[in-house]
Enzyme design. Structure first.
Site, mmCIF file in Angstrom:
data_model
loop_
_atom_site.group_PDB
_atom_site.id
_atom_site.type_symbol
_atom_site.label_atom_id
_atom_site.label_comp_id
_atom_site.label_asym_id
_atom_site.label_seq_id
_atom_site.Cartn_x
_atom_site.Cartn_y
_atom_site.Cartn_z
ATOM 1 C CG HIS A 550 26.455 17.277 45.633
ATOM 2 N ND1 HIS A 550 27.456 16.611 46.282
ATOM 3 C CD2 HIS A 550 26.491 16.824 44.349
ATOM 4 C CE1 HIS A 550 28.078 15.796 45.446
ATOM 5 N NE2 HIS A 550 27.518 15.921 44.255
HETATM 6 C C1 FAD Z 1 30.356 18.136 37.919
HETATM 7 C C2 FAD Z 1 29.272 17.337 38.599
HETATM 8 C C3 FAD Z 1 29.609 16.160 39.272
HETATM 9 C C4 FAD Z 1 28.604 15.435 39.903
HETATM 10 N N1 FAD Z 1 28.943 14.275 40.510
HETATM 11 C C5 FAD Z 1 28.012 13.566 41.178
HETATM 12 C C6 FAD Z 1 28.354 12.330 41.799
HETATM 13 O O1 FAD Z 1 29.475 11.860 41.716
HETATM 14 N N2 FAD Z 1 27.385 11.687 42.481
HETATM 15 C C7 FAD Z 1 26.122 12.172 42.610
HETATM 16 O O2 FAD Z 1 25.318 11.562 43.324
HETATM 17 N N3 FAD Z 1 25.765 13.319 41.974
HETATM 18 C C8 FAD Z 1 26.673 14.014 41.271
HETATM 19 N N4 FAD Z 1 26.314 15.166 40.614
HETATM 20 C C9 FAD Z 1 24.902 15.610 40.705
HETATM 21 C C10 FAD Z 1 24.019 14.919 39.668
HETATM 22 O O3 FAD Z 1 24.462 15.207 38.384
HETATM 23 C C11 FAD Z 1 22.573 15.419 39.854
HETATM 24 O O4 FAD Z 1 22.160 15.105 41.179
HETATM 25 C C12 FAD Z 1 21.579 14.773 38.897
HETATM 26 O O5 FAD Z 1 21.932 14.971 37.560
HETATM 27 C C13 FAD Z 1 20.205 15.386 39.160
HETATM 28 O O6 FAD Z 1 19.245 14.847 38.291
HETATM 29 P P1 FAD Z 1 17.986 15.750 37.891
HETATM 30 O O7 FAD Z 1 17.129 14.931 37.031
HETATM 31 O O8 FAD Z 1 17.407 16.334 39.137
HETATM 32 O O9 FAD Z 1 18.631 16.978 37.089
HETATM 33 P P2 FAD Z 1 19.487 16.979 35.741
HETATM 34 O O10 FAD Z 1 20.015 15.628 35.454
HETATM 35 O O11 FAD Z 1 20.463 18.082 35.835
HETATM 36 O O12 FAD Z 1 18.413 17.347 34.632
HETATM 37 C C14 FAD Z 1 17.758 18.589 34.634
HETATM 38 C C15 FAD Z 1 17.503 18.994 33.186
HETATM 39 O O13 FAD Z 1 16.536 20.042 33.170
HETATM 40 C C16 FAD Z 1 16.888 20.974 32.172
HETATM 41 N N5 FAD Z 1 16.227 22.255 32.498
HETATM 42 C C17 FAD Z 1 16.459 23.055 33.559
HETATM 43 N N6 FAD Z 1 15.635 24.121 33.527
HETATM 44 C C18 FAD Z 1 14.858 23.994 32.430
HETATM 45 C C19 FAD Z 1 13.825 24.781 31.863
HETATM 46 N N7 FAD Z 1 13.402 25.912 32.459
HETATM 47 N N8 FAD Z 1 13.255 24.376 30.707
HETATM 48 C C20 FAD Z 1 13.644 23.208 30.097
HETATM 49 N N9 FAD Z 1 14.639 22.438 30.602
HETATM 50 C C21 FAD Z 1 15.227 22.816 31.757
HETATM 51 C C22 FAD Z 1 18.395 21.016 32.230
HETATM 52 O O14 FAD Z 1 18.941 21.523 31.031
HETATM 53 C C23 FAD Z 1 18.737 19.558 32.491
HETATM 54 O O15 FAD Z 1 18.945 18.851 31.294
HETATM 55 C C24 FAD Z 1 27.267 15.897 39.918
HETATM 56 C C25 FAD Z 1 26.941 17.068 39.216
HETATM 57 C C26 FAD Z 1 27.940 17.764 38.551
HETATM 58 C C27 FAD Z 1 27.551 18.985 37.787
#
Ligand code: FAD
Length: 622
Positions: A550
């Site tokens: 987080h």
């Molecule tokens: C173990 C774990 C448990 C979690 N549990 C919870 C929970 O219970 N409740 C909750 O609210 N949240 C939880 N989270 C957090 C939640 O997963 C994230 O808040 C959410 O996925 C964020 O969404 P996002 O779109 O910002 O990023 P993400 O879903 O992570 O997507 C980002 C993507 O960008 C890609 N990327 C990054 N840099 C680059 C680059 N330079 N070039 C191309 N691609 C790139 C990555 O590979 C990834 O696929 C948890 C996270 C983890 C790891």
């Protein structure tokens, strides 16, 4: 450099928020390409029979490849930084779906007061109660403005839970403190574990208000936005750090990506690592530069709009790397605010009880089978006579396969024991567990203290499934000496500087933790364990034990370009055809998991882009 065909919108990453925006944009007729650094991993066929704890839990198969990309950390601006070479404190995702594939799916709405954080505290307690050096501020939108997007998101992906407040009417069994909802959850809560029930009984007995964890895990079969029927949860125990093999856990690949692909306007290019946002002479973005990591070829992807949806750590790095004569400090950073307001959380297990002879079956289920109290979260309790601001969720009873896995990796058994329900991120770790227990209450967990050899094995045999932790998820405030920037020394596999994180807990965190540990102790005593272990004081932050993924802030939203990087839509003030998504936008981090609100914000941005932005492209949305 190869130049790709121009598209309307390019997203960096194909994770949770990228998928929501791609779906909004493609169904409105816009062409979208998502460049994803990780591999293709496509929904259930890839996750079937995935009960491989070694691969997923221990070797972190779904996470960023640390041999190519990592982050460095230092506790304060005077200390040297070192790169993180093994996964510990946080676990960012890699591959289609991002961290939203292997997440735990605890899904919240933040409180109305979380969004007026500074004003609320100043009005109720006075400006002098804000910790020195803290840069807390208000969100540029209200809970009421975001509410319809929460409701749409909850119905589109299928959230299981018990509402506590519908249109101002309080409902029994839900969270009595929550902001008013316009609709109940689409699905009833998940089944509760034995530990969750014991926690509910104990907390209700103390006069608190337990309620079931709201979850993006289906308690019954459901059809989301893709139209595909998804199964209810089978409680298999391979949930956090795994992809769901029956699609019960919502993620980008259960609904939004399939729905976007159905439009024929969406393409995902995997193994595509984005390095820069390119800008033209007018300072606006022209697209991005990326490497095809399978061939090593460098490409330019032209686009009218660039969406940085790559998780906070990558979003900030990309903005800082995107330097040009028009933006010498990077895109979004004309006022040098990128990287600021980094916040984390106090995701810890202060108290563990050993219940001799009990079998909790904590290796089954999911972390969302827990019960929660918010009587000490946010400003739900009077802080007038307390020495800190903020609060924490207190939880117990989540299951996972962690105890079995960790029991194999002797002697680090204490991880499993704290993970049997005490941690709010579906994880079994605590940065605090090395502190001595309270005199007179010294319980010995197997693998801890002075217990070795036969005695330790006996203890393990008897108690490995009789352990119940109480966990907290505490607020984290931003401070001037807590930020992200580019590391001056260490580089990634492509020769770019890695991101440097400067962070440690502050006095407000220590005081908050101390108070919450006492509340957890009272609750545990009420549960009457055979023995208990309590950790009363917060240790300094460390990067080697898992706490939570987080990580928030770095390009925060605000009402004023002088103290923020984006407006409420994530639209970058100084480069208005660049949008940022996710927890990168949060000015501070409340005492709940962050994803529910960032999904709702992505819905709001999707609406603004499709209904207004393209009528007046490149103008700031109001
Ligand atoms: C173990 C774990 C448990 C979690 N549990 C919870 C929970 O219970 N409740 C909750 O609210 N949240 C939880 N989270 C957090 C939640 O997963 C994230 O808040 C959410 O996925 C964020 O969404 P996002 O779109 O910002 O990023 P993400 O879903 O992570 O997507 C980002 C993507 O960008 C890609 N990327 C990054 N840099 C680059 C680059 N330079 N070039 C191309 N691609 C790139 C990555 O590979 C990834 O696929 C948890 C996270 C983890 C790891």
């Amino acid at each position: 450099m190869a130049r790709q065909r121009k598209v309307d919108v390019v997203t960096v990453g194909a994770g949770w928020t990228a998928a929501i925006l791609a779906w909004h944009l493609t169904k409105a007729g816009h062409s979208v390409v998502s460049l994803e650094q990780g591999p293709a991993r496509f929904a259930t066929p890839d996750f079937e029979h995935n009960h491989d704890s070694l691969r997923y839990s221990i070797r972190k198969a779904m996470m960023v490849d640390l041999t190519k990309e990592t982050w460095s950390w230092r506790p304060n601006p005077r200390a040297p930084s070192l790169p993180i070479r093994q996964f510990g404190s946080f676990h960012p995702g890699n591959g289609i779906g991002g961290a939203g594939i292997h997440w735990a799916a605890q899904t919240w709405r933040f409180y109305p007061s979380d969004m007026r954080y500074r004003s609320h505290h100043v009005e109720r307690y006075g400006a002098d109660r804000i910790p020195e050096g803290s840069t807390i501020q208000d969100w540029p939108l209200t809970y009421e403005e975001l509410e319809p997007y929460y409701t749409r998101m909850e119905y589109d992906i299928g959230i299981s839970g018990q509402a506590g407040n519908i249109n101002g009417e309080l409902l029994p069994g839900g969270n009595p403190y929550e902001g008013a909802r316009s609709a109940p959850y689409p699905l009833p809560p998940l089944v509760r574990s034995q530990g969750a029930d014991m926690f509910a009984e104990a907390t209700a007995g103390l006069g608190y208000n337990p309620f079931p964890q709201p979850a993006a895990i289906l308690s019954q079969a459901y059809r989301g936005v893709s139209g595909k029927e998804r199964s209810g949860c089978l409680l298999c125990g391979f949930c956090t750090r795994f992809g769901c093999e029956v699609d019960a856990k919502a993620s980008a690949v259960t609904d939004h990506i399939p729905a976007a692909l159905q439009t024929g306007m969406y393409e995902i290019r995997t193994e595509s690592k984005v390095h820069r946002v390119n800008t033209g002479p007018d300072g606006l973005a022209t697209g991005v530069t990326y490497t095809d990591t399978l061939t090593g070829e460098v490409h330019e992807q032209p686009a009218d709009v660039v969406i940085l949806s790559a998780f906070p750590l990558s979003n900030v790095k990309l903005m800082l790397l995107s330097r040009s004569s028009e933006h010498p400090n990077g895109v979004g950073n004309d006022r040098e605010k990128v990287g600021k307001n980094y916040s984390y959380q106090l995701n810890l297990g202060p108290v563990t009880g050993i219940f001799e002879g009990r079998r909790f079956r904590s290796y089954t289920g999911n972390s969302c089978m827990q019960n929660v109290i918010h009587d000490f979260n946010a400003d739900n309790f009077d802080h007038s006579d307390l020495d800190f601001i903020g609060g924490a969720s207190i939880t117990a009873g989540g299951g996972e396969n962690a105890p079995v896995v960790s029991a194999l990796s002797l002697p680090a058994l204490d991880q499993a024991q704290f993970g049997s329900g005490g941690d709010s991120d579906g994880n079994g770790n605590s940065g605090t567990r090395k502190r001595p227990p309270v005199a007179g209450e010294v319980g010995s967990l197997a693998g801890q203290g002075s217990e070795w050899g036969q005695a330790w094995k006996e203890n393990l045999r008897r108690n490995w499934d009789g352990i119940l932790g109480i966990g907290i998820q505490g607020e984290s405030l931003p401070y001037e000496d807590q930020f992200m920037d580019l590391d001056p020394t260490y580089k990634d596999a492509w020769g770019d500087p890695i991101l440097r994180i400067t962070f440690d807990f502050h006095e407000n965190d220590r005081r908050l933790y101390r108070y919450m540990a006492q509340r957890c102790l009272e609750i545990m005593r009420e549960m009457n364990p055979s023995r208990l272990v309590v950790t009363e004081e917060l240790s300094p932050y460390n990067v080697h034990s898992y706490q939570s993924t987080h990580n928030t802030g770095g390009a925060i939203m605000g009402a004023d370009p002088g103290d923020s990087v984006t407006n409420k839509y994530g639209q970058v003030w100084d480069t208005p055809n660049v949008f940022v998504t996710g927890a990168t936008l949060y000015p501070q981090n409340p005492g709940m998991n962050p994803t529910g609100p960032l999904l709702a914000l992505a819905y709001m941005t999707g609406d603004a882009l499709t209904t207004r932005y393209f009528r007046n492209p490149r103008e700031l949305l109001v």
